[in-house]
Every structure is written in structure tokens, then in C-alpha cells.
Motif scaffolding. Structure first.
Motif, short mmCIF file in Angstrom:
data_model
loop_
_atom_site.label_atom_id
_atom_site.label_comp_id
_atom_site.label_asym_id
_atom_site.label_seq_id
_atom_site.Cartn_x
_atom_site.Cartn_y
_atom_site.Cartn_z
N PRO A 123 -76.68 52.56 -94.96
CA PRO A 123 -76.26 53.75 -94.21
C PRO A 123 -74.80 53.70 -93.73
N GLU A 124 -74.22 52.50 -93.56
CA GLU A 124 -72.83 52.41 -93.09
C GLU A 124 -71.82 52.36 -94.24
N ASP A 125 -72.35 52.36 -95.47
CA ASP A 125 -71.46 52.29 -96.63
C ASP A 125 -71.09 53.69 -97.11
N LEU A 126 -70.36 53.73 -98.22
CA LEU A 126 -70.06 55.02 -98.84
C LEU A 126 -71.36 55.77 -99.10
N PRO A 127 -71.34 57.10 -98.98
CA PRO A 127 -72.56 57.86 -99.27
C PRO A 127 -72.93 57.81 -100.75
N LEU A 150 -67.33 47.78 -109.48
CA LEU A 150 -66.61 48.42 -110.59
C LEU A 150 -65.62 47.47 -111.24
N ALA A 151 -64.79 46.85 -110.41
CA ALA A 151 -63.72 46.00 -110.95
C ALA A 151 -64.27 44.78 -111.67
N GLY A 167 -71.24 60.41 -103.05
CA GLY A 167 -69.84 60.16 -103.38
C GLY A 167 -69.69 59.11 -104.47
N VAL A 168 -70.51 58.06 -104.38
CA VAL A 168 -70.43 56.99 -105.38
C VAL A 168 -70.96 57.49 -106.73
N PHE A 222 -60.49 50.59 -102.48
CA PHE A 222 -60.43 51.30 -103.74
C PHE A 222 -61.63 52.22 -103.90
N ASP A 223 -62.80 51.77 -103.41
CA ASP A 223 -64.01 52.59 -103.55
C ASP A 223 -63.93 53.87 -102.73
N SER A 233 -68.54 54.30 -94.31
CA SER A 233 -69.06 55.66 -94.16
C SER A 233 -68.08 56.52 -93.36
N ALA A 288 -68.36 59.48 -108.49
CA ALA A 288 -67.24 58.68 -109.01
C ALA A 288 -67.68 57.76 -110.15
N ASP A 342 -72.89 46.60 -100.91
CA ASP A 342 -71.90 47.37 -100.12
C ASP A 342 -70.68 47.86 -100.90
N ARG A 343 -70.02 46.93 -101.64
CA ARG A 343 -68.69 47.22 -102.16
C ARG A 343 -68.73 47.77 -103.58
N PHE A 344 -68.67 49.09 -103.67
CA PHE A 344 -68.61 49.79 -104.94
C PHE A 344 -67.37 49.39 -105.73
N ASP A 345 -66.26 49.17 -105.02
CA ASP A 345 -65.01 48.82 -105.72
C ASP A 345 -65.09 47.45 -106.38
N VAL A 346 -65.70 46.50 -105.68
CA VAL A 346 -65.85 45.16 -106.25
C VAL A 346 -66.78 45.23 -107.46
#
Lengths: 225, 225
Positions: free
Chosen positions: B92-96, B81-82, B99-100, A77-78, A51, B103, B75-79
Motif C-alpha cells: 500500500p505504501e508503494d507505487l499504485p 525493471l533494470a 501506475g506500474v 526511476f520507477d 505512494s 508503465a 517494492d522497487r519497480f525500478d530495480v
């Protein structure tokens, strides 16, 4: 100027941000660095939650865009995607280059850290756009790590093996940047700029040294087609 | 059956994987869980580096696909996706969420954790597809955390405020799953399944209890349009 030599020019200097700066300071320092002409910034913070990293990336995206500079996010990457950064810089413990390349087609940029020519060639085949090679002269950024110095020759060696732009990293200062740039590789710097009292002045010195040594785009090297 | 009630059906039971299982065990347990009819798996591992999380996600993607089950990565949007997962579960501590969502357009699924009706409504507006609400009955998965129990009523309350599918989480077992499912919410479980000697048997019990209580898609509830 082809796409590769354009990227090589833009990667002649990358400044990596220092983790967990005091509130407000990061944006101020990055502004000063960009104003001094730095063409690329890499947001590096292995401590903060995503965040907070995202908040920083969004702030740096605004700044870098206004200076037409590149923005990379280290590891995540995210965060890079969500903040609209130009690319991500990956290491061996991060997502594999191939997986990220598949999920994010070019022009999204993928960098990869290695000091090994064969691993560099493999990353290039997997879709990396550039490599970070080091530690060239040791490192002050990783406490406890010996920071074995691989030297400027290793950067050149990895670059020849991989055939994509390379950036030397580790212990680089204005006084030794020329040796890396002489071969046409770029230079990545953290401590020398982020710990300086006048970061903008150090960036100007670095760009001058690199400019003196770096084969310019108007003088094609063997890399240019 | 509309898209929302279809998703609600598929989210009637999510099994979260236990972090850092012994090598090989994760795939074997997940296979057993899927074979027992679990419609959704969430890969949860806050310890391992992304390279290892990716390896696990790819393995679970193969398994879940062969059972037509959903795969989420915590938690990991990048993982996510990939590895080609169906979605990511954010806290709450992750990407909002916003934003996700920007993307990764739908059908990529975004879940968000909250026990607060207003925060749930906000997440829904920001593009979340479902919410994880808890801890419903406390938790055994977060050592040191008190695991305040918010109760099944809270899940219903958040669900009414947000207007998207909700999944109760925290201390849920076959004996108390029905109270959460009775309102049409789903159930997320980690310890009760992952610590069981026969995880498949617990999944069958959970599905039976949920099926008894859960308003089926053929009996439209007030949520169905």
C-alpha cells in the motif's frame, strides 16, 4: 539548434522541490515558479513513501506539462516512469546509469550527480544525458553535511570531460549564478527559491542573471556541432 | 494448461530473501533453494540503497534464470525493471498497481499485498497478476508488529473476490502450508527457509506438503476456464 543545445537551454535552470512541504503548498509554489519561466523542475523528497512521491509527481506532471517545462524525479526511476516524468536524476547510491538507460531508451532523460570529471565522463558513456555538479558554493539543503565548495571552475571542468550538459548545484543564488552560467552550464537551485517569500521573483532574478551570462543558442559555442 | 493456471503453479511457493545477509551468503542460499525446486524467489531488502539492491537483483536474476524460476523484487519497480526481473511485489505504501501496470505491460508481473477481499478485487481490476495475502499465521519477519493472523480461510476469500492467483504469507512452515495450498493458493515463506540450517531441505518439505494439497494443473478447478 541541435538536440544537445536545446537540452542545454532547457536545463539552464532547474528548481528542486523542498522535501515534505505542508499539504497543498508544493503545487502552489511550483505553479508560481513555472509561471515565472522556470524551464525544469526536479521533485526531490527522500522521506516520503513511493505512494506519496507518486501523488506529488502526478500533480507536478500536470503543472509542468501545461507550462511545457521538464519534470525530473530525484532517485526514483520507477516513480518517474509511472508518473510520465521526462527523466530521473540519479546519485551514486541509486540504480546505475547504465541499467536505467537500458530499461528506458531516450527521449527519457537520465541525470547523474558527480563532482569528478572522470566519473562524469563515465556516466556520459553509460548513457547519462546531463550531470549535476556540486556542491558549487556549499549547500544549505543537507544539514550536517560540510558541503565542500568545488567552485564554478569544477562545473566547467566536468563539462569538458563529459561532453554533455552540466548543471551546477549547491548554494547558488541570483548573485552567484552568473559565474556558473558564463561557461554555458545550467544552474540547479533549491533553498534560494523554495525558502524565498516570493519564489517567482527569485526565479525571475535567476533567469535574468543566467540569461546575461549564458551563451545563447543563437551564438554557437564550441560545444555546438 | 492456460496462462493463469500456469502462473498459479509457478506461484505455489515463493521464497522471500532475508534482508542484509552477510556478503556472499544470499547467492549461496538462493542457489540451494532453487536447486531444491523452488519456482519463485522474491528479493526483499527494505534497508539497502538501490545500488546494492540492484547488485543483488542482477545476481539473483542469473541464478533464477538458470533454474527457470521467477524473480520478483519487493517494492522497487525500478530495480525489477533494470535487473530484468519477472515482476515486482507492491504494498500500500508503494507505487499504485495501476501506475506500474501502465508503465510495464504484461508479461511483466505485478503482485500486491492485501488481506482485504475488496482491495484485492480492486488490485486485480487495476492490473495486478497475483496477490500476497496475510499474515496467515502471524509473522516472525516484522519485529514489533503484532502480526494478526488472518487464517487460511481469508486467503481463499480474497482469492474468490479477486479472481487471480493468491499466495498466503506470514508464519507459514511445512506443517501448516497444506491448509493454504488445499484451496489452490500458493505459499510465500521467509523465516522458515531463510533461518533454516538447511534451507534446501525445508523447501523440499514445503513443496511436498503443497504438492499433496495443491490442486494440480491436470485436475482443473473451478478457476480454470
Amino acid at each position: 539548434m541541435n538536440v544537445e543545445s536545446d537540452l542545454r537551454q532547457r536545463l539552464r535552470l532547474i528548481v528542486l522541490t523542498r522535501p515534505r512541504p505542508a499539504a497543498g503548498r508544493l503545487e502552489r509554489v511550483v505553479y508560481e515558479i513555472l509561471e515565472a519561466g522556470c524551464p525544469a523542475i526536479q521533485l526531490r523528497d527522500k522521506e516520503s513513501p513511493a505512494s506519496e512521491l507518486f501523488r506529488q509527481a502526478v500533480a507536478l506532471r500536470k503543472l509542468t506539462s501545461s507550462f511545457e517545462a521538464l519534470l525530473f524525479v530525484d532517485d526514483r526511476f520507477d516513480v518517474a516512469l509511472a508518473a510520465g516524468a521526462d527523466g530521473v536524476h540519479l546519485g551514486p547510491e541509486d540504480l546505475p546509469v547504465k541499467g536505467v538507460r537500458k530499461a528506458a531508451p531516450r527521449p527519457f532523460l537520465v541525470g547523474y550527480s558527480t563532482d569528478d570529471p572522470a566519473a562524469g565522463a563515465r556516466a556520459a558513456r553509460d548513457g547519462a544525458d546531463y550531470l549535476g555538479v556540486g556542491a558549487v558554493y556549499g549547500t544549505r539543503s543537507k544539514p550536517g553535511l560540510q558541503g565542500e565548495a568545488v567552485g564554478a571552475e569544477r562545473v566547467a571542468k566536468v563539462r569538458r570531460a563529459a561532453g554533455i550538459p552540466c548543471v551546477g548545484i549547491g548554494g547558488i543564488t541570483p548573485s552567484n549564478a552568473g559565474a556558473v552560467a558564463a561557461d554555458g552550464s545550467g544552474v540547479a537551485v533549491m533553498s534560494a527559491v523554495m525558502d524565498a517569500e516570493r519564489p517567482g521573483a527569485v526565479v525571475r532574478q535567476l533567469l535574468e542573471e543566467i540569461g546575461r551570462a549564458f551563451p545563447s543558442a543563437s551564438q554557437p559555442t564550441s560545444d555546438d556541432i
